[in-house]
Motif scaffolding. Structure first.
Motif, PDB file in Angstrom:
ATOM      1  N   LYS A  46       0.826  -1.206   0.000  1.00 26.55           N
ATOM      2  CA  LYS A  46       0.000   0.000   0.000  1.00 26.55           C
ATOM      3  C   LYS A  46       0.861   1.258   0.000  1.00 26.55           C
ATOM      4  O   LYS A  46       0.581   2.229  -0.725  1.00 26.55           O
ATOM      5  CB  LYS A  46      -0.927  -0.009   1.222  1.00 26.55           C
ATOM      6  N   PHE A  47       1.928   1.253   0.806  1.00 23.48           N
ATOM      7  CA  PHE A  47       2.788   2.437   0.870  1.00 23.48           C
ATOM      8  C   PHE A  47       3.508   2.683  -0.450  1.00 23.48           C
ATOM      9  O   PHE A  47       3.564   3.815  -0.931  1.00 23.48           O
ATOM     10  CB  PHE A  47       3.824   2.274   1.985  1.00 23.48           C
ATOM     11  N   LEU A  48       4.085   1.641  -1.037  1.00 24.19           N
ATOM     12  CA  LEU A  48       4.849   1.810  -2.269  1.00 24.19           C
ATOM     13  C   LEU A  48       3.968   2.280  -3.415  1.00 24.19           C
ATOM     14  O   LEU A  48       4.412   3.061  -4.273  1.00 24.19           O
ATOM     15  CB  LEU A  48       5.545   0.500  -2.637  1.00 24.19           C
ATOM     16  N   ALA A  49       2.706   1.828  -3.434  1.00 26.33           N
ATOM     17  CA  ALA A  49       1.796   2.294  -4.475  1.00 26.33           C
ATOM     18  C   ALA A  49       1.584   3.800  -4.369  1.00 26.33           C
ATOM     19  O   ALA A  49       1.588   4.518  -5.378  1.00 26.33           O
ATOM     20  CB  ALA A  49       0.461   1.555  -4.376  1.00 26.33           C
ATOM     21  N   GLY A  50       1.414   4.306  -3.143  1.00 24.52           N
ATOM     22  CA  GLY A  50       1.248   5.741  -2.960  1.00 24.52           C
ATOM     23  C   GLY A  50       2.534   6.515  -3.179  1.00 24.52           C
ATOM     24  O   GLY A  50       2.514   7.629  -3.716  1.00 24.52           O
ATOM     25  N   ALA A  53       3.307   6.928  -6.828  1.00 17.97           N
ATOM     26  CA  ALA A  53       2.299   7.757  -7.496  1.00 17.97           C
ATOM     27  C   ALA A  53       2.511   9.239  -7.237  1.00 17.97           C
ATOM     28  O   ALA A  53       1.851  10.076  -7.864  1.00 17.97           O
ATOM     29  CB  ALA A  53       0.896   7.351  -7.026  1.00 17.97           C
ATOM     30  N   ALA A  54       3.420   9.571  -6.313  1.00 18.66           N
ATOM     31  CA  ALA A  54       3.694  10.980  -6.006  1.00 18.66           C
ATOM     32  C   ALA A  54       4.353  11.662  -7.204  1.00 18.66           C
ATOM     33  O   ALA A  54       5.088  11.041  -7.973  1.00 18.66           O
ATOM     34  CB  ALA A  54       4.593  11.088  -4.777  1.00 18.66           C
ATOM     35  N   THR A  55       4.078  12.963  -7.346  1.00 25.65           N
ATOM     36  CA  THR A  55       4.601  13.714  -8.487  1.00 25.65           C
ATOM     37  C   THR A  55       6.014  14.219  -8.274  1.00 25.65           C
ATOM     38  O   THR A  55       6.694  14.575  -9.236  1.00 25.65           O
ATOM     39  CB  THR A  55       3.676  14.911  -8.780  1.00 25.65           C
ATOM     40  N   SER A  56       6.460  14.294  -7.034  1.00 29.33           N
ATOM     41  CA  SER A  56       7.807  14.774  -6.739  1.00 29.33           C
ATOM     42  C   SER A  56       8.270  14.202  -5.416  1.00 29.33           C
ATOM     43  O   SER A  56       7.482  13.618  -4.649  1.00 29.33           O
ATOM     44  CB  SER A  56       7.844  16.307  -6.696  1.00 29.33           C
TER      45      SER A  56
END
Length: 240
Positions: A46-50, A53-56
């Motif tokens: 769950k953490f790695l997916a978020g 997905a971060a833009t920076s």
């Protein structure tokens, strides 16, 4: 004397009850470790997916605060190592340390913390797997000694006199093997899962290092922003 009516009638019976206790400990630890590894796998996924997905890197740093899991703890330690204040603002003495070295050390130390947490209990299972056959053999040897004393006192060496006591003494060895085999299998299974988890953390650490390298190993901490801190872990007792 029957084992159920008087379980402490002899050393042999004590050995059997000890092995039963070892078996309960083995299966209890197996259940605890299964829950721990499965929960950790869900948290990391769950953490790695978020995270990816971060833009920076700045937005990713805002997402890691308070997140559970080994990968989240690793990211928290990494962000804490490269955060700096606004240019021109005074910093503490730690800011004088090379940020690249700080990051490498922080990631390496955090991986070791996570490994120690996942290794807890495995040494106990390994000890049970390696010692149970010898404990069972000790019970068998003691039982045979007692049986030979009884045969000597009876003054008879017939098959009926010998087979019963000797057969009962061999039960302890059987118990020892029955306890050792599951313990060894449990240890090997979770040791492999530990190695796979550590490999995944190493891969994520390399990826995090590459991202930090693009920002010159510095993450600007703007005024009013919450400074990331390394995850705090309770001291992990070294398994015996």
């Amino acid at each position: 004397m029957d084992l159920l009516t008087n379980p402490f009638a002899s050393i042999e019976h004590l050995v059997i009850w000890l092995l039963i206790g070892f078996s309960v400990v083995t299966w209890g630890l197996a259940l605890v470790k299964a829950i721990q590894f499965n929960r950790l796998k869900r948290q990391d996924r769950k953490f790695l997916a978020g995270f990816w997905a971060a833009t920076s890197l700045d937005s990713a740093a805002e997402q890691v605060q308070g997140r559970p899991g080994a990968a989240a703890h690793l990211a928290q330690a990494g962000f804490a190592a490269i955060q700096v204040g606004e240019p021109g603002q005074p910093g503490d003495l730690t800011q004088a340390i090379n940020h690249q070295d700080r990051l490498e050390r922080a990631l390496r130390q955090q991986i070791q913390r996570e490994r120690r947490s996942l290794e807890s209990g495995l040494a106990v299972v390994a000890s049970i797997g390696s010692t149970s056959p010898f404990i069972g053999l000790f019970g068998t040897v003691w039982g045979i000694m007692e049986a030979l004393k009884g045969i000597s006192a009876a003054g008879s060496a017939s098959l009926e006199t010998v087979a019963g006591p000797i057969g009962a003494a061999l039960v302890a060895t059987g118990f020892g093997i029955a306890v050792a085999v599951p313990a060894v299998l449990v240890y090997n299974y979770f040791l492999r899962r530990l190695k796979l988890t550590a490999a995944d953390l190493d891969d994520f650490a390399h990826d995090f290092y590459s991202l930090a390298q693009k920002s010159a190993f510095k993450l600007i901490l703007h005024p009013g922003a919450k400074r990331a801190s390394s995850p705090v872990h309770a001291p992990v007792k070294e398994a015996i």
